[in-house]
Design a protein around this motif. Sequence first.
Motif, PDB file in Angstrom:
ATOM      1  N   VAL A 132       0.866  -1.179   0.000  1.00  0.00           N
ATOM      2  CA  VAL A 132       0.000   0.000   0.000  1.00  0.00           C
ATOM      3  C   VAL A 132       0.906   1.233   0.000  1.00  0.00           C
ATOM      4  O   VAL A 132       1.778   1.361   0.857  1.00  0.00           O
ATOM      5  CB  VAL A 132      -0.930   0.004   1.224  1.00  0.00           C
ATOM      6  CG1 VAL A 132      -1.669   1.333   1.342  1.00  0.00           C
ATOM      7  CG2 VAL A 132      -1.919  -1.150   1.129  1.00  0.00           C
ATOM      8  N   SER A 147       5.177  -0.120   4.615  1.00  0.00           N
ATOM      9  CA  SER A 147       4.565  -1.282   3.977  1.00  0.00           C
ATOM     10  C   SER A 147       5.477  -1.855   2.897  1.00  0.00           C
ATOM     11  O   SER A 147       5.510  -3.073   2.674  1.00  0.00           O
ATOM     12  CB  SER A 147       3.207  -0.905   3.374  1.00  0.00           C
ATOM     13  OG  SER A 147       2.302  -0.531   4.398  1.00  0.00           O
ATOM     14  N   ASP A 215       0.108  -4.379   3.817  1.00  0.00           N
ATOM     15  CA  ASP A 215      -0.019  -3.180   4.647  1.00  0.00           C
ATOM     16  C   ASP A 215       0.469  -3.494   6.056  1.00  0.00           C
ATOM     17  O   ASP A 215       0.662  -4.668   6.402  1.00  0.00           O
ATOM     18  CB  ASP A 215      -1.474  -2.703   4.677  1.00  0.00           C
ATOM     19  CG  ASP A 215      -1.589  -1.204   4.954  1.00  0.00           C
ATOM     20  OD1 ASP A 215      -0.544  -0.527   5.072  1.00  0.00           O
ATOM     21  OD2 ASP A 215      -2.719  -0.704   5.049  1.00  0.00           O
ATOM     22  N   THR A 223      -8.567   0.987   4.170  1.00  0.00           N
ATOM     23  CA  THR A 223      -7.477   1.217   3.213  1.00  0.00           C
ATOM     24  C   THR A 223      -7.352   0.051   2.240  1.00  0.00           C
ATOM     25  O   THR A 223      -7.238   0.241   1.020  1.00  0.00           O
ATOM     26  CB  THR A 223      -6.149   1.430   3.951  1.00  0.00           C
ATOM     27  OG1 THR A 223      -6.257   2.572   4.810  1.00  0.00           O
ATOM     28  CG2 THR A 223      -5.009   1.655   2.968  1.00  0.00           C
ATOM     29  N   LEU A 224      -7.371  -1.157   2.761  1.00  0.00           N
ATOM     30  CA  LEU A 224      -7.232  -2.332   1.901  1.00  0.00           C
ATOM     31  C   LEU A 224      -8.450  -2.523   1.008  1.00  0.00           C
ATOM     32  O   LEU A 224      -8.332  -3.012  -0.119  1.00  0.00           O
ATOM     33  CB  LEU A 224      -6.976  -3.561   2.765  1.00  0.00           C
ATOM     34  CG  LEU A 224      -5.580  -3.571   3.400  1.00  0.00           C
ATOM     35  CD1 LEU A 224      -5.539  -4.520   4.593  1.00  0.00           C
ATOM     36  CD2 LEU A 224      -4.515  -3.951   2.381  1.00  0.00           C
ATOM     37  N   THR A 243      -1.112  -8.493   6.210  1.00  0.00           N
ATOM     38  CA  THR A 243      -0.821  -7.391   7.123  1.00  0.00           C
ATOM     39  C   THR A 243       0.080  -7.890   8.245  1.00  0.00           C
ATOM     40  O   THR A 243      -0.046  -9.031   8.708  1.00  0.00           O
ATOM     41  CB  THR A 243      -2.105  -6.801   7.725  1.00  0.00           C
ATOM     42  OG1 THR A 243      -2.900  -7.841   8.302  1.00  0.00           O
ATOM     43  CG2 THR A 243      -2.922  -6.097   6.653  1.00  0.00           C
TER      44      THR A 243
END
Length: 249
Positions: A132, A147, A215, A223-224, A243
């Motif tokens: 990201v 990230s 991320d 966000t994802l 993540t």
Amino acid sequence: MNLKQTILTFFENNLFLKNGTCPICGKVLFVSDRFLCHQCEDDLPRINNPTCRKCGRPIFAADRDVCIPCAKRNLPFSGGYAYLNYQDGGGKLVAAIKFGDRPHLGIWVGRQMGAAMAQCQWISEVDLLIPVPLHPNRREERGYNQSEKIAQGILEGLNQTMTKAPVLATQILIRNRDTPHQIGQGREQRLSNLTGAFTVDQIETIQNKTILLVDDVLTTGATLTETAATLLEAGAAKVLIATLCAVAE
């Protein structure tokens, strides 16, 4: 330089790691290839089953394979993996990588993630590893994208066990709007902030590809969600997520 200063400089340059202390407990780290003290590394809150098959966060009921947030929403990603619980040492680790000027810590823990992710059934499907992105203003302020460092480590970890690992692509997903920090905001506000914040460059590169989005933290998934939707709209076949830390359902 007097003798005392000479001795102190010698120890600073040769005895202690550049980062100086364990980012979780604060203990001094001596010459080592470790980035955490032994105790804090052993105590990292690694996520074990049961986990959500969609996002990888911990779930509280063994008879379900999807967490409550994923069950409530039609999220665009097809599967996910999360390495640590955000609680306790997990949150401190993310803060050190993100705000403590410790990019090499991100690579190190990403490498541990990659080695663990090699066991995921879907990992062999992944063509591209995409972190990201940060907006250029935020990246300049921080000096790096956390990230991206985690993704670099994941690739190194995967390369240790896979004969054909995915390709790390850091220039495809672009953050074209400098959104405010999301800390303390609810999901709807986060989604509103992020709408239209990402675009895809080199669209031909992602056509019909399976992408693993990386991320640092999964909280609401805003966000994802936005980044995955952007990639799918641009022609990606499937988006999975990974993540470093996830908040439990």
